[in-house]
Design an enzyme around this catalytic site. Sequence first.
Site, PDB file in Angstrom:
ATOM      1  N   ASP A 109       0.872  -1.178   0.000  1.00  0.00           N
ATOM      2  CA  ASP A 109       0.000   0.000   0.000  1.00  0.00           C
ATOM      3  C   ASP A 109       0.910   1.230   0.000  1.00  0.00           C
ATOM      4  O   ASP A 109       2.126   1.130   0.109  1.00  0.00           O
ATOM      5  CB  ASP A 109      -0.974  -0.029   1.195  1.00  0.00           C
ATOM      6  CG  ASP A 109      -2.225   0.809   0.908  1.00  0.00           C
ATOM      7  OD1 ASP A 109      -2.188   1.651  -0.021  1.00  0.00           O
ATOM      8  OD2 ASP A 109      -3.240   0.646   1.598  1.00  0.00           O
TER       9      ASP A 109
HETATM   10  C1  NOJ Z   1      -4.071   3.872   0.013  1.00  0.00           C
HETATM   11  C2  NOJ Z   1      -5.252   2.946   0.148  1.00  0.00           C
HETATM   12  O1  NOJ Z   1      -5.196   2.268   1.384  1.00  0.00           O
HETATM   13  C3  NOJ Z   1      -5.335   1.925  -0.967  1.00  0.00           C
HETATM   14  O2  NOJ Z   1      -6.532   1.214  -0.835  1.00  0.00           O
HETATM   15  C4  NOJ Z   1      -5.237   2.603  -2.299  1.00  0.00           C
HETATM   16  O3  NOJ Z   1      -5.373   1.668  -3.331  1.00  0.00           O
HETATM   17  C5  NOJ Z   1      -3.895   3.317  -2.377  1.00  0.00           C
HETATM   18  N1  NOJ Z   1      -3.837   4.324  -1.350  1.00  0.00           N
HETATM   19  C6  NOJ Z   1      -3.678   3.957  -3.745  1.00  0.00           C
HETATM   20  O4  NOJ Z   1      -4.489   5.032  -3.918  1.00  0.00           O
END
Ligand code: NOJ
Length: 762
Positions: free
Chosen positions: A294
């Site tokens: 993430d």
């Molecule tokens: C953080 C989020 O937790 C995740 O779900 C998302 O895909 C990413 N950012 C990218 O935007």
Amino acid sequence: MKNILFRIVVLTILISSCNSTDQKKAGSKDAEIESRIDDLMAKMTLDEKIGQLNQYTSRWEMTGPAPENVDSMFIYNMIKEGKLGSMLNVTGAYATRNVQKWAIDSSRLGIPLLLAYDVIHGYRTMFPIPLAEAASWDPEVVKLSARVAAIESAASGLHWTFAPMVDIARDARWGRVMEGSGEDPYLGAKMAYARVKGFQGDDLAADNTIAACAKHFAAYGFAEAGRDYNTVDLGERTLQNIVFPPFKACVDAGVATFMNAFNVVDGIPATANAYLQRDILKGDWEFEGFVVSDWNSVGEIITHGTAANKKEAAKLAIKAGSDMDMEGNVYIDALKELVEEGTVEESLIDDAVRRILRVKFQLGLFDDPYKYCNAEREKELILSKEHLDAAREVAKKSIVLLKNESGLLPLAKNNTKIAVIGELAESKDVPLGSWRAQAITNSGVSLLEGIQNAVGSSQVLFEKGPDYTVGERGFAIPVYINNTDLSGLNEAKRAARKSDVVVLALGEDCFQTGEGRSQTDISLKGLQQRLLEEIYSINKNVVVVLMNGRPLEINWMAEHIPSVLETWHLGSEAGNAIADVLFGVYNPSGKLPVSFPRSVGQQPLYYNHLSTGRPFGDPNGAVFWSHYTDESNAPLYPFGYGLSYTTFEYSDLKLSSNEMSESGNIKVAVSVKNTGKFAGEEVVQLYIRDLVGSISRPVKELKGFEKISLTPGESKEVNFTITTKELEFFGASNEWKAEPGEFKLWVGTNSAAGLEAGFVLK
Ligand code: NOJ
């Protein structure tokens, strides 16, 4: 007729993904692709390999904390040097073609970039938020939504969505409840499977399918106290029995990628967690796609305090099986040195590169890197009539009727003076929901517009009432609520007085939910409760239309207001879909995928809890049992709950036998009759309880459901088959198996009701 039309829409859109006879399972190996990867990898330097593991966001859209001092020139140079394998947040046929051209024309090996985006519930045509779609309890509906999202995003140059989010969520305080399918692993697994199939179709190489990403592995939804990014502490059996099933369903559906999670699990950051990623995902489940971190979760291993610096974080993450570093700059900065000094084996890098290249090959990017960026297709397909029609159909099916006393709903279209009240009723933006990809601000059909479209403007009186939010609001901006300014209240009351019926929209702004939007208070915010009570004191014919992304605390409303519709955040066609239900064009059929609490103090609240040693007691006196002294244990509305304009009667529950052998099965049959005046759909639900196990088992577990349609007076027999698969769990012996003994079984209309039977597994 309407249902036939819906089926035609579904069929046309679903069939459009099958424009190839190739049925290769995404993520899995194919000899020709493997040999092309071998050839390519033989030419790659260590720097170029590590480059494939690096992912940056574009600088013009952010879905996380913005990086510092970095411009497009920096990105260009990284691509040119072969130091970037993937980007997120580049969208549109024009922009995606341009960055892809940088990679193809300027880098030494011309390896195409993988372009990703958070396409969560639609790309530009917005569908209901995922929690709402789960309320349809209809995997075909959910698949259709993902299919349309894939068609639109693929046409605008994207290869990969960071969806589905399949985290089980038991705590309504958590802002990301809206992004998943609720509290149940069985329902969650069905929805997860359908979404992956919808995004990926039958062939990842088709120009209208995109790679899906099961996230967030794992247990992100179990953040303590529902506070986003917070500590997660749970045992392996909860992981296996509750958290994993939707992820496993994604692997079974052939999902191409996984995303890990920000949280720790039992002290170990998920991103550095070899048990999760190596033992379970790539080991037990034999997943052959790749895992993306993430947003800077590799870097956050340092903040968690389990690595002292980037080098340690990189080492932990790559060893644990995290293949791609999103926005962390950790792999690109530290991996080379780790390999050169022998701390990290190059074979680990090779494995990660191979997994990433495999997905790029499967998408067909090496054959035509620009096939997804097609400005003509983009223009033709995005927001097409067919897609908007599909959005309206899915939205209708996501609505849950919570209460309908004295049959106030459906409303008569003629000669009814309707007061429509509330800021949310007028909003063309809130229904689009959080995580709205490329939705155009204020492009949704508001509730007010939907009602006007249905009955014309002359019999509708609109009053906004007191403001709900104050100032600017948005994905990256906190939402401010008006708690003091009562302007508009008197006008709203006057409209209520002059009308036959009031449709009052209440709930949450969409940006009160989603990432980083946890709350300690889940009751109606601002002046909404006051507005509700004052309107009700004037006109008792109130229909509340709830718009929200999480279960809310609505006790007063549930007690006093005759009709309550849960409409979540329904997307582009929200107002039209709600009007379809308000005026009986569509008979609501949704069921709650989450329990609605009586008090935030009950959180986390879920129907499939364990018994505890002291489950029973006298609410009027006894002390020493598992309860609250100031509130019931029961939810306000249980999991699986939802009404219809008609009524259904369950009878004749029959089991083919009361005993089952390990290799045998039991057929369950029940008769369901429409005993009311409207044609309607019912979700028939099957629950079981394993009375004695090697570990304590849930008091109820969903193990089957079927949505049926019945005309007035019509009966149908609904059948389920129970095998050991439905009975198995991860028990004391640390393996999945069904344990012999006695089981209870219920078939009914929600998790708190049903006809009961029992059987024994021999
Ligand atoms: C953080 C989020 O937790 C995740 O779900 C998302 O895909 C990413 N950012 C990218 O935007």
